[in-house]
Design an enzyme around this catalytic site. Structure first.
Site, PDB file in Angstrom:
ATOM      1  N   GLU A 113       0.826  -1.200   0.000  1.00  0.00           N
ATOM      2  CA  GLU A 113       0.000   0.000   0.000  1.00  0.00           C
ATOM      3  C   GLU A 113       0.865   1.257   0.000  1.00  0.00           C
ATOM      4  O   GLU A 113       1.785   1.401   0.801  1.00  0.00           O
ATOM      5  CB  GLU A 113      -0.906   0.056   1.232  1.00  0.00           C
ATOM      6  CG  GLU A 113      -1.718   1.374   1.244  1.00  0.00           C
ATOM      7  CD  GLU A 113      -2.572   1.577   2.487  1.00  0.00           C
ATOM      8  OE1 GLU A 113      -2.661   0.673   3.320  1.00  0.00           O
ATOM      9  OE2 GLU A 113      -3.156   2.675   2.587  1.00  0.00           O
ATOM     10  N   ASP A 151       9.650   5.123  15.393  1.00  0.00           N
ATOM     11  CA  ASP A 151       9.492   6.545  15.139  1.00  0.00           C
ATOM     12  C   ASP A 151       9.894   7.295  16.405  1.00  0.00           C
ATOM     13  O   ASP A 151       9.355   7.029  17.478  1.00  0.00           O
ATOM     14  CB  ASP A 151       8.015   6.810  14.797  1.00  0.00           C
ATOM     15  CG  ASP A 151       7.754   8.270  14.496  1.00  0.00           C
ATOM     16  OD1 ASP A 151       8.721   9.057  14.494  1.00  0.00           O
ATOM     17  OD2 ASP A 151       6.590   8.619  14.267  1.00  0.00           O
ATOM     18  N   ASP A 203      10.536  11.212  17.868  1.00  0.00           N
ATOM     19  CA  ASP A 203      10.244  12.577  17.471  1.00  0.00           C
ATOM     20  C   ASP A 203      10.581  13.535  18.609  1.00  0.00           C
ATOM     21  O   ASP A 203      10.265  13.267  19.764  1.00  0.00           O
ATOM     22  CB  ASP A 203       8.755  12.688  17.139  1.00  0.00           C
ATOM     23  CG  ASP A 203       8.468  13.943  16.387  1.00  0.00           C
ATOM     24  OD1 ASP A 203       8.306  13.861  15.162  1.00  0.00           O
ATOM     25  OD2 ASP A 203       8.413  15.017  17.033  1.00  0.00           O
TER      26      ASP A 203
END
Lengths: 470, 480
Positions: A81, A149, A151
């Site tokens: 996808e 991830d 951040d």
């Protein structure tokens, strides 16, 4: 984390005035560093479709360019996808469930859409673009890189360099370096993963893509377990009673070994986050000591305040640790005070480690890692707010990586214009993207595809042995 | 659905009981532990088929009961061991019954979850008891690599800095194994093992949790698979065993004397009031509700009606009893029209003619709570503290007993609270001959039967009939 979710995963519009200030030291002028026109040129001349295609195909034959035996529909790539964020009449529209079977298909679609962002999702059992013709629930994710991830917004409570939110500077970028070092070591040494790609997220964070076959085939429960393995509940304003378990797990011990030097070089000094640099800051830190260690903090407070005393923050840290050790009777020539309970001793013993962790341990956005079906921004995209390319990060030189020197679209256009060298295979080789992209190819892509080739060969031989067909 | 087929098929196999030996550890005739990976193949008559299944059902329900009662570890083990010995005395019955119940419990998510929970508990009980766990692992090809001495020494400091690691004294005698980390996810997520290059280093004792997890995953998958395929079984198979399987989960396995009163005196419309003192609180609430309002709402009629049926009241008496009460506010014709059918239905005389079983506590506790004008449900679950305290006070339960009951109720243990209630009003019941406390707090009918027995023994066989014990007074208070 809210803002971060916005950046990475929100399926809609994101535009807040505060976000527009992306860099403190070097304000981004969005007119010059980023525009749809520049982006369009980037996609048509510089975007490394061949690297993206080669990677997501997990097909060694893409290295040689000999991809004829690809069966459309059966390949991993065609079931992957892709989602894009495109701007139409000022509205940002999020388009999910796109899929492509060839590199040309990807390039054509991306160039036509000129998306602000490309997200990469899971590999499904069917081509996601056909999702509407499939019965509900039929489309299931079957494969997905294990992703992490990190951040900087999650570090706001401990950032003491003046930055917050989307803003970053060299001082706070150090948090990312520490996170990458700890995670990289853990994933490789503990879990045995080999094929890790670290990517700058374009503004204030980093992504890690673990691409080993074993990692890609992990179910959600396994992803959750790996994520929890790295998760540490750190003491914060809200939760003062978070303590590390005893004994300290080998993974945390290694993390501490990696992190303490960073803590000393970039958290406590004046030119870092100043944790031990001024009287106000060290008083604040000493206040976080367990109550039982009050005598130590009173003594040190007095000592450090006296005019004669001019120790550096690093010396203060060593002094503090030594004082605590001797207070609980752990160092050679002193004996433990009788009025300190064992649990207090343990608290005091752990305090320096917990303090290091509080200011340095990776703060992962764990939910990104837990789900197979979580979308994550593709490498090589351009962040619309900074104009910077999401470049791969060379872990060997991770300490030198400076997000503020990552090329912007404007800069890349200038480099293309100014290039006067020989003709090259790819136009990105004419620009300052060359180093990062080539490193991605040589140190990540090639070794990984070689491993895929090896395992495919082993698989073929096993099959041949079963049917007796050599 | 071959699980069901095979166990009932006339597959004459000389290997019958030894076919599963590879994955089963047997000791002294009892199954030590079985992963149930090989489908057994032997001949069973339909009677055996049902008999074996019910035997295992008793074991699984016992496990559930012990769990809900928070039975202490040791008591749990003793109770389960004796239940196993009684109901699943050999590997053949064990294997057959496991597969039959798999087929019976694969149909819905709820059934699967229940079956999985009890079977996993049974498995881990057996695994902990297993005398040769390594042999068992080997037979089940659970890939374990033993960590050799030199490596263990090299990793000493790391292996011992993990939560739950053996003490320095125990360390030398602790055997370590390494397994791919994917096999030990729970330990990985809690950092309860040392990891190196994708391998988790685990002491033998903790390996058990891994095998359990493996068993759970395997069983869960095959239940789901069976659930999707059970309807593909051939017509012939379906007509033979389909109905058996379908009704399995609602089979009643409680003590059989519940269906009639032992002294030959059946529960009738005439003596039900006198027997109300032996009813657990949920049922006596329904009884007094019925006496007061002269009607019961749907849920209440079901809960109470099936209880009465389980206590041995016939359909005729049931109808007579309800009619007597209901017709105080309606005509006989109205009653017959509106309620006759459902009473006959409850007794399996109408509709699909299923014989409904009395609700157990689990069903009542998990059922919908009563709203205004309704009397069903479990007082220890559904009533608020104030109402329940007041009610217990009305029942003349002393403050000490009341406090004990209320404490358990507040802790969220309705079953224990109910069992406590029994204890309080039936002083010394455990030592009264003929009184079985089994199931008290788990099934209203068990409570009732035990209480009846108790009064019978105390009052010398007269049942409750006509006697004006303190119990009847309580009921009168409530019936006002």
């Amino acid at each position: 984390m809210g803002a971060q979710v916005e950046e990475e995963h929100e399926f809609g519009v994101n535009d807040t005035a505060a976000d527009a200030v992306a860099s403190k030291t070097k304000p981004i002028n969005s007119v010059t560093d980023f525009s749809p026109e520049l982006l369009s040129i980037y996609y048509s001349r510089l975007f490394p479709f061949e690297l993206l295609h080669s990677w997501l195909s997990y097909d060694p034959s893409t290295l040689t360019g000999n991809t004829t035996k690809q069966l459309a529909g059966a390949s991993i790539l065609s079931r992957r996808e892709f989602s894009t964020t495109v701007q139409i009449h000022g509205d940002e529209i999020y388009k999910r469930y796109q899929s492509f079977s060839t590199q040309a298909d990807i390039a054509t679609a991306i160039r036509k859409q000129n998306p602000l962002k490309i997200d990469i999702g899971a590999v499904f059992n069917y081509a996601p673009k056909d999702h509407k013709s499939l019965p509900g629930g039929k489309l299931q994710p079957v494969q997905r890189e294990l992703v992490f991830d990190v951040d900087l917004t999650d570090y706001d409570p401990i950032r003491n360099c003046g930055c917050s939110g989307a803003a970053i500077c060299g001082k706070c970028w150090k948090f990312m370096v520490m996170a990458m070092e700890v995670m990289d070591a853990g994933l490789r040494e503990d879990f045995g993963f080999k094929h890790l790609a670290w990517i700058y997220s374009g503004r204030r964070g980093v992504h890690c893509w673990v691409c080993d076959e074993g990692a890609r085939e992990m179910g959600n429960d396994a992803r959750s377990s790996v994520a929890s393995y790295f998760e540490v509940s750190l003491a914060s304003e809200k939760n003062k009673n978070a303590h590390l378990p005893h004994p300290l797990h080998p993974m945390l011990r290694r993390a501490h070994k990696i992190l303490e030097p960073h803590f000393i070089s970039s958290i406590i000094p004046e030119d870092g986050h100043g944790l031990l640099a001024t009287q106000a800051s060290w008083t604040k830190l000493l206040l976080t000591l367990p109550e039982a260690a009050n005598p130590v903090s009173i003594e040190l407070e007095k000592k450090w305040r006296s005019n004669k005393h001019h120790s550096s923050p690093a010396e203060k840290w060593e002094e503090l640790k030594a004082a605590l050790q001797s207070f609980i009777g752990k160092s050679g020539n002193s004996k433990a005070p009788k009025n300190v309970s064992n649990s207090d001793k343990l608290k005091i013993e752990h305090w320096p480690i917990e303090t290091v962790f509080k200011y340095t341990y990776p703060r992962l956005d764990i939910n990104v890692s837990k789900g197979m079906n979580h979308l994550l921004k593709s490498p090589f995209c351009v962040h619309p707010k900074t104009g910077r390319v999401c470049v791969p990060i060379n872990m060997e030189l991770v300490q030198e990586f400076d997000p503020l020197t990552v090329p912007t679209l404007r800069q890349l256009m200038n480099e293309l214009d100014e290039y006067a060298g020989d003709s090259v295979g790819h136009e990105w080789q004419k620009t300052s993207l060359k180093g990062a992209f080539e490193h991605f190819q040589k140190k990540f892509l090639n070794p990984m595809l070689n491993d895929v080739r090896k395992s495919q060969r082993a698989e073929r031989e096993k099959r041949a042995a079963v049917v007796g067909d050599f | 659905m071959n699980v069901a087929n095979r166990s009932s098929r006339a597959a004459v196999s000389p290997l019958a009981s030894s076919s599963s030996a590879a994955t089963t550890a047997v000791k002294g005739g009892l199954v030590e532990v079985d992963m149930y990976t090989d489908i057994p193949s032997f001949e069973l008559s339909l009677d055996e088929f049902e008999e074996f299944a019910l035997a295992r059902l008793k074991v699984l329900r016992k496990i559930e009961e012990l769990k809900t009662r928070n039975t202490p570890h040791e008591a749990f083990r003793t109770a389960l061991a004796s239940t196993l010995k009684q109901h699943l005395p050999n590997p053949k019955i064990d294997a057959a019954s496991h597969y039959i119940l798999r087929a019976a419990y694969c149909r819905t998510e709820d059934l699967r979850r229940w079956f999985l929970a009890q079977e996993c508990k049974l498995f881990s009980f057996r695994l902990e008891n297993c005398s040769n766990i390594r042999e068992f692992m080997k037979a089940n090809s659970i890939d374990l690599e033993r960590v050799d001495k030199t490596e263990k020494e090299r990793l000493r400091s790391k292996l011992t800095s993990v939560i739950g690691a053996p003490s320095p004294l125990e360390f030398p005698s602790t055997e370590y194994y390494k397994v791919p980390f994917m096999e030990a996810l729970r330990l990985v997520s809690n950092r309860e093992c040392y990891l190196e290059k994708g391998m988790a280093y685990i002491p033998l004792a903790k390996i058990i949790s891994i095998v359990e997890a493996k068993y759970r995953v395997g069983l869960s998958k095959s239940l789901v698979f069976a659930g999707h395929n059970i309807d593909n079984a051939t017509d012939e198979e379906h007509s033979r065993i389909g109905p058996l399987l379908k009704s399995m989960n609602s089979q009643y396995t409680g003590p059989t004397q519940l269906s009639s009163l032992d002294n030959g005196e059946a529960l009738t419309a005439a003596n039900v009031d006198a027997n109300a003192r032996s009813m657990p609180l949920c049922m006596s609430q329904l009884h007094s509700g019925l006496k007061r309002d002269h009607k019961l709402k749907h849920q209440g009629r079901l809960q109470y009606g099936l209880f009465l049926k389980g206590a041995g009241m016939t359909m005729e008496e049931h109808t007579a009893f309800f009619q007597r009460e209901f017709t105080k506010i309606m005509t006989g014709e109205q009653f017959n029209k509106q309620y006759g059918y459902s009473i006959r239905h409850m007794h399996g005389k109408e509709g699909k003619r299923a014989s409904y079983t009395p609700y157990n506590c689990m069903k009542i506790v998990l059922g919908s709570p009563p709203s205004g004008g309704e009397h069903h449900g479990c007082p220890y679950k559904h009533y608020d503290d104030e109402n329940l305290t007041a009610l217990l006070g009305k029942l003349k339960i002393g403050s000490e007993g009341r406090d004990a009951i209320m404490k358990l109720k507040r802790e969220g243990n309705p079953n224990l609270a109910c069992a406590k209630h029994f204890e309080v009003v039936h002083g010394g019941a455990g030592s009264v001959e003929g009184v079985s406390l089994e199931g008290v707090g788990n099934h209203p009918n068990a409570w009732f039967a035990a209480s009846r027995k108790y009064y019978e023994a105390k009052e010398g066989g007269g049942g409750g009939k006509g006697s004006l014990g303190s119990g009847s007074k309580e009921i009168e208070v409530m019936a006002e």
